[in-house]
Design an enzyme around this catalytic site. Structure first.
Site, PDB file in Angstrom:
ATOM      1  N   ASP A  58      17.135 -11.167  -2.430  1.00 47.73           N
ATOM      2  CA  ASP A  58      17.604 -12.096  -1.555  1.00 47.73           C
ATOM      3  C   ASP A  58      16.615 -12.263  -0.433  1.00 47.73           C
ATOM      4  OD1 ASP A  58      19.800 -13.097  -3.105  1.00 47.73           O
ATOM      5  OD2 ASP A  58      21.267 -12.085  -1.733  1.00 47.73           O
ATOM      6  N   MET A  62      27.047 -16.922   8.911  1.00 47.53           N
ATOM      7  CA  MET A  62      26.449 -18.346   8.664  1.00 47.53           C
ATOM      8  C   MET A  62      27.259 -19.450   9.586  1.00 47.53           C
ATOM      9  SD  MET A  62      26.735 -18.063   4.553  1.00 47.53           S
ATOM     10  CE  MET A  62      28.061 -16.517   4.318  1.00 47.53           C
ATOM     11  N   LYS A  67      18.132 -17.778  -1.666  1.00 46.86           N
ATOM     12  CA  LYS A  67      18.743 -19.185  -1.810  1.00 46.86           C
ATOM     13  C   LYS A  67      18.587 -19.814  -0.525  1.00 46.86           C
ATOM     14  CE  LYS A  67      22.177 -16.652  -3.293  1.00 46.86           C
ATOM     15  NZ  LYS A  67      23.647 -16.055  -3.450  1.00 46.86           N
TER      16      LYS A  67
END
Ligand code: SAH
Length: 259
Positions: free
Chosen positions: A40, A176, A62
């Site tokens: 990632d 996040m 991503k």
């Protein structure tokens, strides 16, 4: 070493918060045993340096907003590699089981009868608290630790149980949450959280460019806007995060005061 991973099987491996010294020994052994590593965007460069030169490495980072399509592609790549007899390591930031979309990958592997295992990693909340010399729980004061993501799907409002999150005896670890700082602040105060509740913001926890910022819940929107850069950041909220003047060895120069 390579016998650690049978050909045609997959390990979902937690890479921790970024500092290679915070990788588990098992994770390092698995990285060395793999024939292919899918990683990632949040996997630290010091960790990527541990992948042997001969090992195939594939970036599958991503970007926010394009998750579902990209996740499908990653799933297909994992299945294809395993079916080709590769020894597959899927490296994920932090702990794979915390906001790591591990379930989607395990489901697709199960569907294709591919064996997999998980190697845990140090999650961002633990690394951030450690960097600031804080305990996430505090006897009598912070009896609960709540891991929550403040990432909303684009065009959908953030649907969280604010009443539950605003309870005074909890530490909230918000993943996040950078772009939702104002919503988080407004809703927690609206649900009864004291305005001076301490907030610890940690960006790039465990890395050389780490930043530790003390703030409070009513000042969080301003702090997040002005003090944070482009790196991943976590918010730790609750009385256990109160600033104190202990003599811990954390890097004082990196600690900014937003008060
Ligand atoms: N599985 C990961 C979390 C993935 S979600 C874990 O267990 O840590 C991605 C979010 O994690 C980021 O938006 C940020 O909130 C947090 N994060 C990941 N690495 C971080 C780091 N080094 N410093 C601060 N926050 C981090």
């Amino acid at each position: 070493m390579s016998e650690l991973i049978a050909p045609g099987t997959v390990w979902l491996v937690g890479s921790g918060p970024g500092d290679p010294d915070l990788l588990t020994r098992k994770a390092e052994k698995l990285i060395c045993a793999a024939s292919i590593v899918f990683y990632d965007a949040l996997v630290g460069s010091g960790i990527l340096d541990l992948i042997p030169a001969a090992t195939n490495r594939v970036a599958v980072g991503k970007r926010s907003g394009r998750h579902s399509k990209d996740q499908r592609t990653i799933n297909q790549m994992l299945v294809h590699a395993a079916k080709s007899g590769e020894r597959v390591v899927r490296l994920k930031g932090g702990d794979p089981s915390i906001f790591g979309r591990a379930t989607e990958e395990m489901e697709i592997l199960t569907t294709h009868d591919i064996m997999f295992q998980i190697c845990p990693g140090i999650t961002a909340a633990s690394a951030a608290a450690a960097s600031a010399s804080k305990s996430l729980t505090l006897r009598g004061l912070a009896r609960k630790l709540i891991f929550v993501t403040a990432h909303a799907k684009s065009d959908e409002p953030l649907d969280l149980d604010w009443q539950n999150l605003a309870e005074p005896d909890a530490t909230l670890a918000i993943y996040m949450g950078k772009s939702s700082a104002a919503i988080v602040s407004r809703n927690l105060i609206g649900a009864g959280m004291a305005k001076d509740t301490p907030v610890l913001l940690v960006e790039n926890a465990s890395l050389d460019n780490e930043r530790i910022i003390h703030s409070r819940i009513d000042l969080l929107p301003l702090t997040a806007k002005t003090a944070l850069g482009n790196g991943p950041a976590i918010m730790l909220i609750g009385s256990a995060m109160a600033r104190d003047h202990n003599k811990s060895l954390h890097r004082q120069s990196k600690i900014a005061e937003a008060l």
